[in-house]
Design a protein around this motif. Structure first.
Motif, PDB file in Angstrom:
ATOM      1  N   ARG A  41      91.506 108.125  23.063  1.00  0.00           N
ATOM      2  CA  ARG A  41      91.409 108.297  24.503  1.00  0.00           C
ATOM      3  C   ARG A  41      90.494 107.247  25.136  1.00  0.00           C
ATOM      4  NH1 ARG A  41      87.946 112.918  23.009  1.00  0.00           N
ATOM      5  NH2 ARG A  41      85.791 112.494  23.623  1.00  0.00           N
ATOM      6  N   ASP A  42      90.720 106.998  26.417  1.00  0.00           N
ATOM      7  CA  ASP A  42      89.805 106.160  27.182  1.00  0.00           C
ATOM      8  C   ASP A  42      88.463 106.880  27.308  1.00  0.00           C
ATOM      9  OD1 ASP A  42      91.725 104.173  27.632  1.00  0.00           O
ATOM     10  OD2 ASP A  42      92.504 105.201  29.405  1.00  0.00           O
ATOM     11  N   LEU A  43      87.396 106.103  27.472  1.00  0.00           N
ATOM     12  CA  LEU A  43      86.061 106.692  27.552  1.00  0.00           C
ATOM     13  C   LEU A  43      85.896 107.572  28.784  1.00  0.00           C
ATOM     14  CD1 LEU A  43      83.578 103.828  26.577  1.00  0.00           C
ATOM     15  CD2 LEU A  43      84.362 105.725  25.171  1.00  0.00           C
ATOM     16  N   ARG A  44      85.398 108.788  28.559  1.00  0.00           N
ATOM     17  CA  ARG A  44      84.925 109.614  29.660  1.00  0.00           C
ATOM     18  C   ARG A  44      83.466 109.258  29.931  1.00  0.00           C
ATOM     19  NH1 ARG A  44      87.344 114.534  26.328  1.00  0.00           N
ATOM     20  NH2 ARG A  44      89.573 114.176  26.749  1.00  0.00           N
ATOM     21  N   ASP A  45      82.888 109.849  30.956  1.00  0.00           N
ATOM     22  CA  ASP A  45      81.522 109.484  31.340  1.00  0.00           C
ATOM     23  C   ASP A  45      80.521 109.693  30.215  1.00  0.00           C
ATOM     24  OD1 ASP A  45      82.450 108.787  33.804  1.00  0.00           O
ATOM     25  OD2 ASP A  45      81.565 110.480  34.885  1.00  0.00           O
ATOM     26  N   ASP A  46      80.711 110.761  29.394  1.00  0.00           N
ATOM     27  CA  ASP A  46      79.743 111.087  28.343  1.00  0.00           C
ATOM     28  C   ASP A  46      80.265 110.757  26.951  1.00  0.00           C
ATOM     29  OD1 ASP A  46      81.671 113.042  28.270  1.00  0.00           O
ATOM     30  OD2 ASP A  46      80.283 114.744  28.208  1.00  0.00           O
ATOM     31  N   ASP A  47      81.151 109.782  26.864  1.00  0.00           N
ATOM     32  CA  ASP A  47      81.748 109.411  25.585  1.00  0.00           C
ATOM     33  C   ASP A  47      81.094 108.188  24.954  1.00  0.00           C
ATOM     34  OD1 ASP A  47      83.643 111.355  25.121  1.00  0.00           O
ATOM     35  OD2 ASP A  47      85.270 110.280  26.121  1.00  0.00           O
ATOM     36  N   VAL A  48      81.254 108.123  23.623  1.00  0.00           N
ATOM     37  CA  VAL A  48      80.803 106.972  22.839  1.00  0.00           C
ATOM     38  C   VAL A  48      81.982 106.496  21.988  1.00  0.00           C
ATOM     39  CG1 VAL A  48      79.173 106.141  21.086  1.00  0.00           C
ATOM     40  CG2 VAL A  48      78.458 107.894  22.735  1.00  0.00           C
ATOM     41  N   ARG A  49      82.265 105.210  22.036  1.00  0.00           N
ATOM     42  CA  ARG A  49      83.291 104.634  21.164  1.00  0.00           C
ATOM     43  C   ARG A  49      82.598 104.019  19.960  1.00  0.00           C
ATOM     44  NH1 ARG A  49      86.634  99.695  21.152  1.00  0.00           N
ATOM     45  NH2 ARG A  49      85.708  99.047  23.123  1.00  0.00           N
ATOM     46  N   ILE A  50      83.052 104.372  18.765  1.00  0.00           N
ATOM     47  CA  ILE A  50      82.366 104.013  17.528  1.00  0.00           C
ATOM     48  C   ILE A  50      83.302 103.233  16.622  1.00  0.00           C
ATOM     49  CG2 ILE A  50      81.214 104.915  15.465  1.00  0.00           C
ATOM     50  CD1 ILE A  50      80.651 107.474  17.165  1.00  0.00           C
TER      51      ILE A  50
ATOM     52  N   GLU B 124      83.103 113.136   8.268  1.00  0.00           N
ATOM     53  CA  GLU B 124      81.694 112.817   8.001  1.00  0.00           C
ATOM     54  C   GLU B 124      81.616 111.298   7.905  1.00  0.00           C
ATOM     55  OE1 GLU B 124      81.124 115.144   4.371  1.00  0.00           O
ATOM     56  OE2 GLU B 124      81.757 113.434   3.158  1.00  0.00           O
ATOM     57  N   PHE B 125      81.045 110.653   8.929  1.00  0.00           N
ATOM     58  CA  PHE B 125      81.133 109.199   8.939  1.00  0.00           C
ATOM     59  C   PHE B 125      79.941 108.554   9.626  1.00  0.00           C
ATOM     60  CE2 PHE B 125      83.306 110.461  12.873  1.00  0.00           C
ATOM     61  CZ  PHE B 125      82.917 109.507  13.798  1.00  0.00           C
ATOM     62  N   THR B 126      79.788 107.280   9.324  1.00  0.00           N
ATOM     63  CA  THR B 126      78.787 106.446   9.982  1.00  0.00           C
ATOM     64  C   THR B 126      79.484 105.231  10.581  1.00  0.00           C
ATOM     65  OG1 THR B 126      78.325 105.300   7.891  1.00  0.00           O
ATOM     66  CG2 THR B 126      76.895 107.161   8.476  1.00  0.00           C
ATOM     67  N   GLY B 127      78.812 104.604  11.533  1.00  0.00           N
ATOM     68  CA  GLY B 127      79.412 103.447  12.177  1.00  0.00           C
ATOM     69  C   GLY B 127      78.468 102.815  13.178  1.00  0.00           C
ATOM     70  N   GLU B 128      79.044 102.049  14.098  1.00  0.00           N
ATOM     71  CA  GLU B 128      78.280 101.297  15.100  1.00  0.00           C
ATOM     72  C   GLU B 128      78.886 101.535  16.468  1.00  0.00           C
ATOM     73  OE1 GLU B 128      78.013  96.633  16.254  1.00  0.00           O
ATOM     74  OE2 GLU B 128      77.523  97.144  14.180  1.00  0.00           O
ATOM     75  N   VAL B 129      78.029 101.715  17.472  1.00  0.00           N
ATOM     76  CA  VAL B 129      78.490 101.950  18.835  1.00  0.00           C
ATOM     77  C   VAL B 129      79.130 100.680  19.394  1.00  0.00           C
ATOM     78  CG1 VAL B 129      77.793 102.509  21.188  1.00  0.00           C
ATOM     79  CG2 VAL B 129      76.770 103.736  19.264  1.00  0.00           C
ATOM     80  N   LEU B 130      80.354 100.828  19.889  1.00  0.00           N
ATOM     81  CA  LEU B 130      81.065  99.708  20.513  1.00  0.00           C
ATOM     82  C   LEU B 130      81.004  99.753  22.028  1.00  0.00           C
ATOM     83  CD1 LEU B 130      84.324  99.457  18.353  1.00  0.00           C
ATOM     84  CD2 LEU B 130      82.295  97.988  18.250  1.00  0.00           C
ATOM     85  N   ALA B 131      80.964 100.956  22.589  1.00  0.00           N
ATOM     86  CA  ALA B 131      80.929 101.112  24.047  1.00  0.00           C
ATOM     87  C   ALA B 131      80.456 102.519  24.369  1.00  0.00           C
ATOM     88  CB  ALA B 131      82.314 100.865  24.648  1.00  0.00           C
ATOM     89  N   VAL B 132      79.877 102.689  25.561  1.00  0.00           N
ATOM     90  CA  VAL B 132      79.420 104.008  26.003  1.00  0.00           C
ATOM     91  C   VAL B 132      79.887 104.255  27.429  1.00  0.00           C
ATOM     92  CG1 VAL B 132      77.398 104.003  24.497  1.00  0.00           C
ATOM     93  CG2 VAL B 132      77.193 103.146  26.829  1.00  0.00           C
TER      94      VAL B 132
ATOM     95  N   PRO C 223      79.414 105.795  31.353  1.00  0.00           N
ATOM     96  CA  PRO C 223      78.316 105.562  32.306  1.00  0.00           C
ATOM     97  C   PRO C 223      77.220 106.616  32.283  1.00  0.00           C
ATOM     98  CG  PRO C 223      80.349 106.193  33.436  1.00  0.00           C
ATOM     99  CD  PRO C 223      80.715 105.927  32.021  1.00  0.00           C
ATOM    100  N   ALA C 224      77.492 107.827  31.786  1.00  0.00           N
ATOM    101  CA  ALA C 224      76.464 108.869  31.755  1.00  0.00           C
ATOM    102  C   ALA C 224      75.665 108.880  30.462  1.00  0.00           C
ATOM    103  CB  ALA C 224      77.115 110.241  31.975  1.00  0.00           C
ATOM    104  N   VAL C 225      76.003 108.010  29.526  1.00  0.00           N
ATOM    105  CA  VAL C 225      75.320 107.996  28.229  1.00  0.00           C
ATOM    106  C   VAL C 225      74.052 107.160  28.338  1.00  0.00           C
ATOM    107  CG1 VAL C 225      75.495 107.349  25.801  1.00  0.00           C
ATOM    108  CG2 VAL C 225      77.490 108.296  26.991  1.00  0.00           C
ATOM    109  N   THR C 226      72.913 107.763  28.027  1.00  0.00           N
ATOM    110  CA  THR C 226      71.629 107.060  28.144  1.00  0.00           C
ATOM    111  C   THR C 226      70.884 106.939  26.819  1.00  0.00           C
ATOM    112  OG1 THR C 226      70.509 109.133  28.716  1.00  0.00           O
ATOM    113  CG2 THR C 226      71.344 107.790  30.546  1.00  0.00           C
ATOM    114  N   ALA C 227      71.185 107.787  25.838  1.00  0.00           N
ATOM    115  CA  ALA C 227      70.418 107.808  24.589  1.00  0.00           C
ATOM    116  C   ALA C 227      70.958 106.837  23.547  1.00  0.00           C
ATOM    117  CB  ALA C 227      70.392 109.217  24.017  1.00  0.00           C
ATOM    118  N   LEU C 228      72.139 106.268  23.780  1.00  0.00           N
ATOM    119  CA  LEU C 228      72.753 105.355  22.826  1.00  0.00           C
ATOM    120  C   LEU C 228      73.201 104.090  23.543  1.00  0.00           C
ATOM    121  CD1 LEU C 228      74.939 108.006  20.971  1.00  0.00           C
ATOM    122  CD2 LEU C 228      72.941 106.850  19.996  1.00  0.00           C
ATOM    123  N   ALA C 229      73.233 102.985  22.788  1.00  0.00           N
ATOM    124  CA  ALA C 229      73.617 101.700  23.372  1.00  0.00           C
ATOM    125  C   ALA C 229      74.527 100.954  22.415  1.00  0.00           C
ATOM    126  CB  ALA C 229      72.375 100.870  23.689  1.00  0.00           C
ATOM    127  N   VAL C 230      75.246 100.005  22.937  1.00  0.00           N
ATOM    128  CA  VAL C 230      76.127  99.179  22.122  1.00  0.00           C
ATOM    129  C   VAL C 230      75.332  98.542  20.980  1.00  0.00           C
ATOM    130  CG1 VAL C 230      77.584  97.119  22.106  1.00  0.00           C
ATOM    131  CG2 VAL C 230      77.722  98.741  24.016  1.00  0.00           C
TER     132      VAL C 230
END
Length: 342
Positions: free
Chosen positions: A24-33, A60-68, A70-77
């Motif tokens: 899905r496309d990012l919602r305001d509180d979404d993180v793409r990993i 159960e997975f690990t990864g890296e943030v690709l995009a966040v 607009p409402a996401v403040t605790a995580l960054a690309v």
């Protein structure tokens, strides 16, 4: 919508194969990993066996943030992150407000299987290159820990952590662990780090060296009547990780007064002699996975104590090999897929 690739069961009863599908496309509180490592859990085998429609496993997975959003403040690309088997919940029931999303009254949205609670689209799992997850259920990866070894902590790790933590395991506590697999080996590690003495129940003395290498203080051969009898009233807490149906009574009899046995394998029913529970005021409980608070605390504890799962990492293209070997009980102690390889 974003298109990604992964490994899917396209035909019930078939084998996993490469598949391209939408996220899905990012919602305001979404993180793409961007997913790097995903653990192979025994529950994946069950899901594949019983699937009636297209299924992409992996929770159960690990990864890296690709995009966040607009409402996401605790995580960054660029942030390294980890995700478990819950990716959303109603957020308003008493359980969710207490960060116990496992018990969401509307049932939590799982990482795969079922549908998205907002738009009703199918949930596809982490045997894939990318995923979109609500930010509340994305956790920073603890510094210094191997991301491949952290991936299984997000299911197996937190599943054993919750009862150990909630039952007050610490210095002076005597813990027994039934089953030395993906769950059991982490139960040993966490219980020892909490300060408890730990014994592993095994059906064969041949497994004793493996248990002792993990840090267990002793091994109890559960098929030996003498060995079990000599450990009567020996434990305060028993964590039973065996998934197949089995008689719990012999383990209950090794609990001390007011001791607790917690079942993590969830067969259709439990077989136990009620008098074994009554004598000694012993308790039987069950647990599975955990909510946001316990997951956050587990990761912090693992970071402080350097705890990760013991894993064998395989390229994602060998996913069917990992599943087949897991079915043959060949994991020591968790298979993890490397999804960073193209």
């Amino acid at each position: 919508m974003l298109m990604t690739t992964g490994y899917a069961l396209l035909t019930p009863g078939g084998k996993l194969e490469p598949w391209t599908f939408p996220r899905r496309d990012l919602r305001d509180d979404d993180v793409r990993i961007r997913i790097t490592y995903c653990g192979v859990c025994h529950s994946d085998l069950d899901a594949i066996e019983h699937a009636t429609e297209v299924l992409v496993p992996g929770h159960e997975f690990t990864g890296e943030v690709l995009a966040v959003g607009p409402a996401v403040t605790a995580l960054a690309v660029g942030d390294p992150v980890a995700v478990g088997n819950i990716v959303d919940s109603c957020g308003v029931c008493a359980a969710c407000l207490d960060e116990e999303e496992t018990y969401c009254l509307e049932f939590p949205t799982l990482t795969y299987g079922g549908v998205d609670r907002v738009d009703g689209t199918p949930r596809y799992g982490a045997y894939s290159r990318e995923m979109v997850v609500r930010d509340r259920f994305v956790y920073p990866l603890p510094d210094g820990l191997d991301p491949a070894g952290v991936a299984p902590l997000m299911c197996a790790g937190v599943t054993v952590w919750q009862p150990l933590n909630r039952l007050g395991v610490g210095p002076g506590t005597r813990v027994g662990v039934v089953g030395l697999g993906g769950l059991g080996h982490l139960a040993v590690k966490f219980a020892k780090a909490l300060g408890a003495s730990v014994a592993v129940f095994t059906t064969s003395s041949a497994k004793a060296p493996l248990a002792l290498e993990l840090g267990a203080d002793e091994v109890v051969v559960s098929t030996s009547d003498d060995d079990m009898a000599s450990h009567a009233h020996a434990f305060d807490v028993i964590i039973d990780t065996a998934s197949a149906p089995h008689d719990i009574t012999p383990y209950v009899l090794t609990l001390d007064f007011d001791g607790t046995i917690c079942m993590l394998g969830i067969p259709p029913r439990y077989d136990v002699d009620s008098m074994a529970l009554l004598r000694g005021r012993r308790r039987l409980t069950a647990s599975g996975s955990a909510g946001v608070r316990d997951t956050r605390e587990m990761l912090a504890f693992a970071g402080r104590h350097g705890i990760t799962a013991d894993v064998e990492v395989l390229p994602a293209a060998r996913v069917q090999e990992a599943l087949d070997r897991l079915a043959r009980n060949e994991a020591r102690w968790r298979f993890v897929l490397d999804l960073s390889l193209r």
